[in-house]
Design a protein around this motif. Structure first.
Motif, mmCIF file in Angstrom:
data_model
loop_
_atom_site.group_PDB
_atom_site.id
_atom_site.type_symbol
_atom_site.label_atom_id
_atom_site.label_comp_id
_atom_site.label_asym_id
_atom_site.label_seq_id
_atom_site.Cartn_x
_atom_site.Cartn_y
_atom_site.Cartn_z
ATOM 1 N N GLU A 38 -3.056 2.107 -5.836
ATOM 2 C CA GLU A 38 -2.165 0.957 -5.644
ATOM 3 C C GLU A 38 -2.121 0.476 -4.197
ATOM 4 O O GLU A 38 -1.899 1.256 -3.281
ATOM 5 C CB GLU A 38 -0.745 1.330 -6.071
ATOM 6 N N ASP A 39 -2.261 -0.832 -4.014
ATOM 7 C CA ASP A 39 -2.199 -1.427 -2.676
ATOM 8 C C ASP A 39 -0.850 -1.197 -2.011
ATOM 9 O O ASP A 39 -0.770 -0.977 -0.811
ATOM 10 C CB ASP A 39 -2.459 -2.932 -2.768
ATOM 11 N N LYS A 40 0.223 -1.243 -2.794
ATOM 12 C CA LYS A 40 1.550 -1.148 -2.171
ATOM 13 C C LYS A 40 1.778 0.241 -1.586
ATOM 14 O O LYS A 40 2.496 0.393 -0.599
ATOM 15 C CB LYS A 40 2.647 -1.524 -3.166
ATOM 16 N N HIS A 43 0.203 0.095 1.768
ATOM 17 C CA HIS A 43 1.062 -0.625 2.717
ATOM 18 C C HIS A 43 2.181 0.281 3.227
ATOM 19 O O HIS A 43 2.554 0.231 4.397
ATOM 20 C CB HIS A 43 1.657 -1.877 2.062
ATOM 21 N N GLN A 44 2.715 1.101 2.342
ATOM 22 C CA GLN A 44 3.753 2.046 2.770
ATOM 23 C C GLN A 44 3.209 3.018 3.807
ATOM 24 O O GLN A 44 3.886 3.368 4.766
ATOM 25 C CB GLN A 44 4.286 2.835 1.562
#
Ligand SMILES: [Zn+2]
Length: 73
Positions: A38-40, A43-44
């Motif tokens: 997952e991209d998110k 980002h985290q």
């Protein structure tokens, strides 16, 4: 294969499609390695102290530039 490979020891994120020998990613079973889709989640991690591997991510930038200059519709 997942989209990203994270090295938690060096705090580096790799794109699994673009890893090369210089990336030195840990082997599958290694504790410091995590495979992330997952991209998110990525980002985290970058919001923390994680960085994107220049080997993997600069390759993408270069190929995008090339695509732009060679655009055909
Ligand atoms: Zn890399």
């Amino acid at each position: 294969m997942s989209k990203y490979i994270v090295n938690h020891d060096q705090k580096v994120i790799h794109r699994s499609s673009y890893v090369c020998d210089e990336c030195n990613i840990p082997p599958y079973e290694h504790q410091m390695r995590e495979d992330i889709e997952e991209d998110k989640l990525i980002h985290q991690l970058t919001d923390l102290t994680y960085i994107k591997c220049t080997n993997c991510f600069e390759l993408i930038l270069l190929s995008q530039k090339h695509d732009d200059s060679d655009k055909r519709i």
